[in-house]
Design a protein around this motif. Structure first.
Motif, PDB file in Angstrom:
ATOM      1  N   ILE A 158      27.708  47.450  32.216  1.00 40.47           N
ATOM      2  CA  ILE A 158      28.446  46.189  31.533  1.00 40.47           C
ATOM      3  C   ILE A 158      30.011  46.487  31.592  1.00 40.47           C
ATOM      4  O   ILE A 158      30.710  45.748  32.050  1.00 40.47           O
ATOM      5  CB  ILE A 158      28.080  45.983  30.161  1.00 40.47           C
ATOM      6  N   GLU A 159      30.423  47.958  31.489  1.00 40.51           N
ATOM      7  CA  GLU A 159      31.523  48.433  31.499  1.00 40.51           C
ATOM      8  C   GLU A 159      32.175  48.292  32.953  1.00 40.51           C
ATOM      9  O   GLU A 159      33.289  47.907  33.221  1.00 40.51           O
ATOM     10  CB  GLU A 159      31.846  50.033  31.060  1.00 40.51           C
ATOM     11  N   GLU A 160      31.444  48.811  33.960  1.00 39.51           N
ATOM     12  CA  GLU A 160      31.682  48.742  35.278  1.00 39.51           C
ATOM     13  C   GLU A 160      31.994  47.233  35.748  1.00 39.51           C
ATOM     14  O   GLU A 160      32.963  46.869  36.328  1.00 39.51           O
ATOM     15  CB  GLU A 160      30.608  49.122  36.179  1.00 39.51           C
ATOM     16  N   LEU A 161      31.228  46.404  35.356  1.00 37.56           N
ATOM     17  CA  LEU A 161      31.289  45.057  35.586  1.00 37.56           C
ATOM     18  C   LEU A 161      32.606  44.406  35.099  1.00 37.56           C
ATOM     19  O   LEU A 161      33.148  43.455  35.558  1.00 37.56           O
ATOM     20  CB  LEU A 161      29.944  43.902  35.369  1.00 37.56           C
TER      21      LEU A 161
ATOM     22  N   GLU B 120      35.315  45.423  36.854  1.00 38.57           N
ATOM     23  CA  GLU B 120      35.457  44.616  38.224  1.00 38.57           C
ATOM     24  C   GLU B 120      35.960  43.019  37.850  1.00 38.57           C
ATOM     25  O   GLU B 120      36.681  42.570  38.766  1.00 38.57           O
ATOM     26  CB  GLU B 120      34.143  44.539  38.799  1.00 38.57           C
ATOM     27  N   LEU B 121      35.483  42.665  36.916  1.00 41.40           N
ATOM     28  CA  LEU B 121      35.895  41.020  36.688  1.00 41.40           C
ATOM     29  C   LEU B 121      37.368  41.065  36.261  1.00 41.40           C
ATOM     30  O   LEU B 121      37.966  40.212  36.594  1.00 41.40           O
ATOM     31  CB  LEU B 121      35.070  40.545  35.468  1.00 41.40           C
ATOM     32  N   ASN B 122      37.674  41.931  35.557  1.00 43.37           N
ATOM     33  CA  ASN B 122      39.356  42.117  35.160  1.00 43.37           C
ATOM     34  C   ASN B 122      40.328  42.242  36.498  1.00 43.37           C
ATOM     35  O   ASN B 122      41.218  41.582  36.486  1.00 43.37           O
ATOM     36  CB  ASN B 122      39.364  43.253  34.310  1.00 43.37           C
ATOM     37  N   ARG B 123      39.870  42.972  37.285  1.00 43.24           N
ATOM     38  CA  ARG B 123      40.500  42.959  38.662  1.00 43.24           C
ATOM     39  C   ARG B 123      40.497  41.933  39.464  1.00 43.24           C
ATOM     40  O   ARG B 123      41.472  41.626  39.932  1.00 43.24           O
ATOM     41  CB  ARG B 123      39.819  44.356  39.422  1.00 43.24           C
ATOM     42  N   LEU B 124      39.207  41.356  39.550  1.00 40.85           N
ATOM     43  CA  LEU B 124      39.029  40.362  40.370  1.00 40.85           C
ATOM     44  C   LEU B 124      39.883  39.211  39.869  1.00 40.85           C
ATOM     45  O   LEU B 124      40.350  38.230  40.692  1.00 40.85           O
ATOM     46  CB  LEU B 124      37.806  40.062  40.621  1.00 40.85           C
ATOM     47  N   SER B 125      39.918  38.770  38.531  1.00 38.52           N
ATOM     48  CA  SER B 125      40.777  37.771  37.926  1.00 38.52           C
ATOM     49  C   SER B 125      42.232  37.884  37.970  1.00 38.52           C
ATOM     50  O   SER B 125      42.835  36.987  38.018  1.00 38.52           O
ATOM     51  CB  SER B 125      40.443  37.710  36.523  1.00 38.52           C
TER      52      SER B 125
END
Length: 58
Positions: free
Chosen positions: A13-16, A19-24
């Motif tokens: 969950i932390e990894e994702l 990743e979501l923060n980076r992508l957004s």
């Protein structure tokens, strides 16, 4: 020390989340890559919730 399934899910969950923060920051919210990552997060969160519910029933 043995890593539990719950610990593994929390780590995923932390990894994702990262990743979501980076992508957004770099992509439109409707970008297919961002949507795929969001779906992956949903699946992992659902698995985490199911595991917590199962543990509560024990």
């Amino acid at each position: 020390m043995m890593t539990t399934k719950l610990d593994q899910l929390i780590e995923r969950i932390e990894e994702l989340r990262q990743e979501l923060n980076r992508l957004s920051r770099n992509k439109d919210l409707a970008d297919p890559e961002l949507l795929t990552a969001s779906r992956m997060m949903d699946a992992v969160l659902n698995e985490y919730n199911r595991l917590l519910i199962d543990k509560a029933k024990e």
